[in-house]
Scaffold this motif. Structure first.
Motif, PDB file in Angstrom:
ATOM      1  N   ASN A 170       0.802  -1.227   0.000  1.00 25.29           N
ATOM      2  CA  ASN A 170       0.000   0.000   0.000  1.00 25.29           C
ATOM      3  C   ASN A 170       0.832   1.273   0.000  1.00 25.29           C
ATOM      4  OD1 ASN A 170       1.026  -0.331   2.524  1.00 25.29           O
ATOM      5  ND2 ASN A 170      -0.866   0.185   3.619  1.00 25.29           N
ATOM      6  N   ARG A 171       2.167   1.121  -0.176  1.00 26.88           N
ATOM      7  CA  ARG A 171       3.019   2.309  -0.159  1.00 26.88           C
ATOM      8  C   ARG A 171       4.326   2.014  -0.893  1.00 26.88           C
ATOM      9  NH1 ARG A 171       3.277   7.213   2.969  1.00 26.88           N
ATOM     10  NH2 ARG A 171       5.012   8.384   2.055  1.00 26.88           N
ATOM     11  N   GLN A 172       4.607   2.816  -1.897  1.00 28.95           N
ATOM     12  CA  GLN A 172       5.852   2.688  -2.645  1.00 28.95           C
ATOM     13  C   GLN A 172       6.913   3.625  -2.057  1.00 28.95           C
ATOM     14  OE1 GLN A 172       6.047   0.412  -5.467  1.00 28.95           O
ATOM     15  NE2 GLN A 172       4.202  -0.169  -4.357  1.00 28.95           N
ATOM     16  N   ASP A 173       8.146   3.285  -2.289  1.00 29.05           N
ATOM     17  CA  ASP A 173       9.275   4.146  -1.926  1.00 29.05           C
ATOM     18  C   ASP A 173       9.309   4.500  -0.443  1.00 29.05           C
ATOM     19  OD1 ASP A 173       9.968   4.152  -4.620  1.00 29.05           O
ATOM     20  OD2 ASP A 173       8.935   6.041  -5.028  1.00 29.05           O
ATOM     21  N   VAL A 174       9.191   3.474   0.398  1.00 30.89           N
ATOM     22  CA  VAL A 174       9.356   3.688   1.834  1.00 30.89           C
ATOM     23  C   VAL A 174      10.839   3.936   2.100  1.00 30.89           C
ATOM     24  CG1 VAL A 174       9.144   2.674   4.135  1.00 30.89           C
ATOM     25  CG2 VAL A 174       7.383   2.244   2.406  1.00 30.89           C
ATOM     26  N   PRO A 175      11.202   5.078   2.704  1.00 34.49           N
ATOM     27  CA  PRO A 175      12.618   5.408   2.867  1.00 34.49           C
ATOM     28  C   PRO A 175      13.280   4.642   4.012  1.00 34.49           C
ATOM     29  CG  PRO A 175      11.257   7.146   3.788  1.00 34.49           C
ATOM     30  CD  PRO A 175      10.314   6.156   3.149  1.00 34.49           C
ATOM     31  N   ILE A 176      14.529   4.264   3.766  1.00 33.57           N
ATOM     32  CA  ILE A 176      15.404   3.692   4.789  1.00 33.57           C
ATOM     33  C   ILE A 176      16.478   4.739   5.067  1.00 33.57           C
ATOM     34  CG2 ILE A 176      16.939   1.780   5.394  1.00 33.57           C
ATOM     35  CD1 ILE A 176      14.053   0.907   4.847  1.00 33.57           C
ATOM     36  N   ARG A 177      16.610   5.172   6.322  1.00 32.47           N
ATOM     37  CA  ARG A 177      17.569   6.222   6.674  1.00 32.47           C
ATOM     38  C   ARG A 177      18.332   5.779   7.921  1.00 32.47           C
ATOM     39  NH1 ARG A 177      16.087   7.401   2.372  1.00 32.47           N
ATOM     40  NH2 ARG A 177      15.139   9.338   1.615  1.00 32.47           N
ATOM     41  N   MET A 178      19.623   5.563   7.784  1.00 28.09           N
ATOM     42  CA  MET A 178      20.381   5.001   8.899  1.00 28.09           C
ATOM     43  C   MET A 178      21.765   5.613   8.990  1.00 28.09           C
ATOM     44  SD  MET A 178      21.428   0.993   9.527  1.00 28.09           S
ATOM     45  CE  MET A 178      22.669   0.984   8.252  1.00 28.09           C
ATOM     46  N   THR A 179      22.185   5.910  10.220  1.00 26.95           N
ATOM     47  CA  THR A 179      23.566   6.247  10.524  1.00 26.95           C
ATOM     48  C   THR A 179      24.116   5.194  11.476  1.00 26.95           C
ATOM     49  OG1 THR A 179      23.095   8.611  10.318  1.00 26.95           O
ATOM     50  CG2 THR A 179      25.136   7.996  11.425  1.00 26.95           C
ATOM     51  N   ALA A 180      25.335   4.730  11.236  1.00 20.66           N
ATOM     52  CA  ALA A 180      25.917   3.683  12.074  1.00 20.66           C
ATOM     53  C   ALA A 180      27.426   3.872  12.159  1.00 20.66           C
ATOM     54  CB  ALA A 180      25.597   2.298  11.517  1.00 20.66           C
ATOM     55  N   THR A 181      28.029   3.170  13.103  1.00 26.35           N
ATOM     56  CA  THR A 181      29.487   3.115  13.216  1.00 26.35           C
ATOM     57  C   THR A 181      29.957   1.793  12.627  1.00 26.35           C
ATOM     58  OG1 THR A 181      29.431   4.413  15.266  1.00 26.35           O
ATOM     59  CG2 THR A 181      31.448   3.195  14.794  1.00 26.35           C
ATOM     60  N   ILE A 182      30.904   1.828  11.706  1.00 20.92           N
ATOM     61  CA  ILE A 182      31.401   0.591  11.103  1.00 20.92           C
ATOM     62  C   ILE A 182      32.608   0.097  11.895  1.00 20.92           C
ATOM     63  CG2 ILE A 182      30.506   0.673   8.762  1.00 20.92           C
ATOM     64  CD1 ILE A 182      32.839   2.302   7.918  1.00 20.92           C
ATOM     65  N   ILE A 183      32.561  -1.179  12.272  1.00 18.72           N
ATOM     66  CA  ILE A 183      33.628  -1.778  13.072  1.00 18.72           C
ATOM     67  C   ILE A 183      33.993  -3.138  12.482  1.00 18.72           C
ATOM     68  CG2 ILE A 183      32.871  -0.603  15.179  1.00 18.72           C
ATOM     69  CD1 ILE A 183      31.615  -3.230  16.085  1.00 18.72           C
ATOM     70  N   VAL A 184      35.145  -3.658  12.906  1.00 22.05           N
ATOM     71  CA  VAL A 184      35.589  -4.988  12.506  1.00 22.05           C
ATOM     72  C   VAL A 184      35.181  -5.983  13.582  1.00 22.05           C
ATOM     73  CG1 VAL A 184      37.581  -6.439  11.993  1.00 22.05           C
ATOM     74  CG2 VAL A 184      37.545  -4.058  11.227  1.00 22.05           C
ATOM     75  N   GLU A 185      34.602  -7.103  13.158  1.00 23.67           N
ATOM     76  CA  GLU A 185      34.179  -8.151  14.081  1.00 23.67           C
ATOM     77  C   GLU A 185      34.857  -9.471  13.705  1.00 23.67           C
ATOM     78  OE1 GLU A 185      29.914  -8.953  15.930  1.00 23.67           O
ATOM     79  OE2 GLU A 185      30.057  -9.810  13.913  1.00 23.67           O
ATOM     80  N   ARG A 186      35.542 -10.068  14.662  1.00 26.62           N
ATOM     81  CA  ARG A 186      36.224 -11.350  14.466  1.00 26.62           C
ATOM     82  C   ARG A 186      37.176 -11.326  13.256  1.00 26.62           C
ATOM     83  NH1 ARG A 186      31.018 -13.375  15.481  1.00 26.62           N
ATOM     84  NH2 ARG A 186      30.855 -14.199  13.375  1.00 26.62           N
ATOM     85  N   ARG A 187      37.715 -10.156  12.985  1.00 28.14           N
ATOM     86  CA  ARG A 187      38.733  -9.961  11.951  1.00 28.14           C
ATOM     87  C   ARG A 187      38.277 -10.267  10.528  1.00 28.14           C
ATOM     88  NH1 ARG A 187      44.747 -11.582  14.223  1.00 28.14           N
ATOM     89  NH2 ARG A 187      44.737 -10.176  16.020  1.00 28.14           N
ATOM     90  N   ARG A 188      37.047 -10.649  10.336  1.00 30.28           N
ATOM     91  CA  ARG A 188      36.623 -10.994   8.986  1.00 30.28           C
ATOM     92  C   ARG A 188      35.260 -10.423   8.608  1.00 30.28           C
ATOM     93  NH1 ARG A 188      32.913 -15.182   8.740  1.00 30.28           N
ATOM     94  NH2 ARG A 188      32.577 -16.355  10.660  1.00 30.28           N
ATOM     95  N   ARG A 189      34.553  -9.842   9.565  1.00 28.47           N
ATOM     96  CA  ARG A 189      33.230  -9.302   9.279  1.00 28.47           C
ATOM     97  C   ARG A 189      33.219  -7.795   9.523  1.00 28.47           C
ATOM     98  NH1 ARG A 189      29.208 -13.332   9.181  1.00 28.47           N
ATOM     99  NH2 ARG A 189      27.636 -11.726   9.496  1.00 28.47           N
TER     100      ARG A 189
END
Length: 263
Positions: A170-189
């Motif tokens: 029932n709705r087109q173009d629902v916006p996704i808006r996100m701010t995050a901190t990017i970190i390393v997890e277990r040296r591979r993720r």
């Protein structure tokens, strides 16, 4: 034949054996990438006679404007290793064969443009299309969700802004808006830590749904960016740290090199 490795000198004073290994190794490493603007290998051995035992003092590789699996752009990549052991007889057949795996200090630089390009890659799109989430089924009429038109902006202090869109019955173009901190997890993720919904520019009537879908999108991202999916032939990357630097994302870590590609 092996005497060529230890006696001949070029006009620049570089040992012929080093030149030969550099050339063979460069050609081998080029095969790691679908495209490359420049790949350079520098191998050093002193005295040159150590090549007869396959002992190398240092190995350095640098590459610029690289393409992995035809879709993932890397601005710069470098490896630096000490005390590498090779099979000298493999050079006679135009190959470099390691006697044992070795580790190298690694640095990888991605650009904001390259990251946005990666979100259009087939391998990534498969993770964003027809996402099944019980938490979102009530809003989607029981149908899977597709996230599209992903845009990434790198921010100072390892922050990242991510915008995207999704559609509901029932709705087109629902916006996704996100701010995050990017970190390393277990040296591979790569993990998008502390995701925060950004309501700026989101209509009031869809704001609640948009926030719910933004949180779900963060969960999808945190299950997606795993370096094991992007391993190069014979090379496994592990990360110690990352940092945003202007419009670049810089990764530092190490590379486990089991064999040279094509060998």
């Amino acid at each position: 034949m092996f005497s060529l490795f230890t006696s001949s000198k070029s006009s620049t004073g570089t040992d012929f054996g080093e030149q030969l290994i550099n050339k063979v190794a460069t050609q081998s490493i080029r095969h790691l990438f679908s495209q490359s603007e420049a790949v350079d290998v520098q191998i050093r051995c002193h005295p040159p006679s150590k090549l007869l035992q396959g002992s190398i003092d240092s190995f350095q590789m640098s590459g610029r404007n690289l393409l992995i699996r035809r879709e993932f752009h890397v601005e710069d990549m470098s490896f630096v290793a000490d005390a590498v052991a090779i099979d000298p007889s493999s050079l006679l057949s135009g190959k470099v064969r390691l006697k044992q795996p070795t580790q190298a200090v690694a640095q990888v630089v991605l650009t904001e443009k390259g990251i946005n390009r990666a979100f259009k890659a087939e391998l990534v799109q498969k993770r964003l299309v027809n996402v099944e989430s019980e938490a979102l089924m009530n809003f989607s009429g029981g149908e899977p969700i597709t996230f599209r038109d992903v845009e990434v902006e790198l921010l100072p202090e390892n922050q990242i802004q991510i915008n995207a869109l999704t559609d509901l019955p029932n709705r087109q173009d629902v916006p996704i808006r996100m701010t995050a901190t990017i970190i390393v997890e277990r040296r591979r993720r790569i993990r998008f830590d502390n995701p925060t919904f950004n309501a700026d520019g989101v209509d009031d009537d869809v704001r609640g749904v948009s926030e719910i879908f933004t949180n779900a999108f963060a969960d999808v991202l945190n299950e997606m960016v795993d370096l094991d999916r992007f391993d190069l032939d014979g090379v496994t990357l592990r990360l110690n740290r990352l940092e945003t630097s202007g419009k670049n994302l810089v990764f530092s870590g190490y590379a486990q090199i089991d064999h040279f590609p094509g060998t």
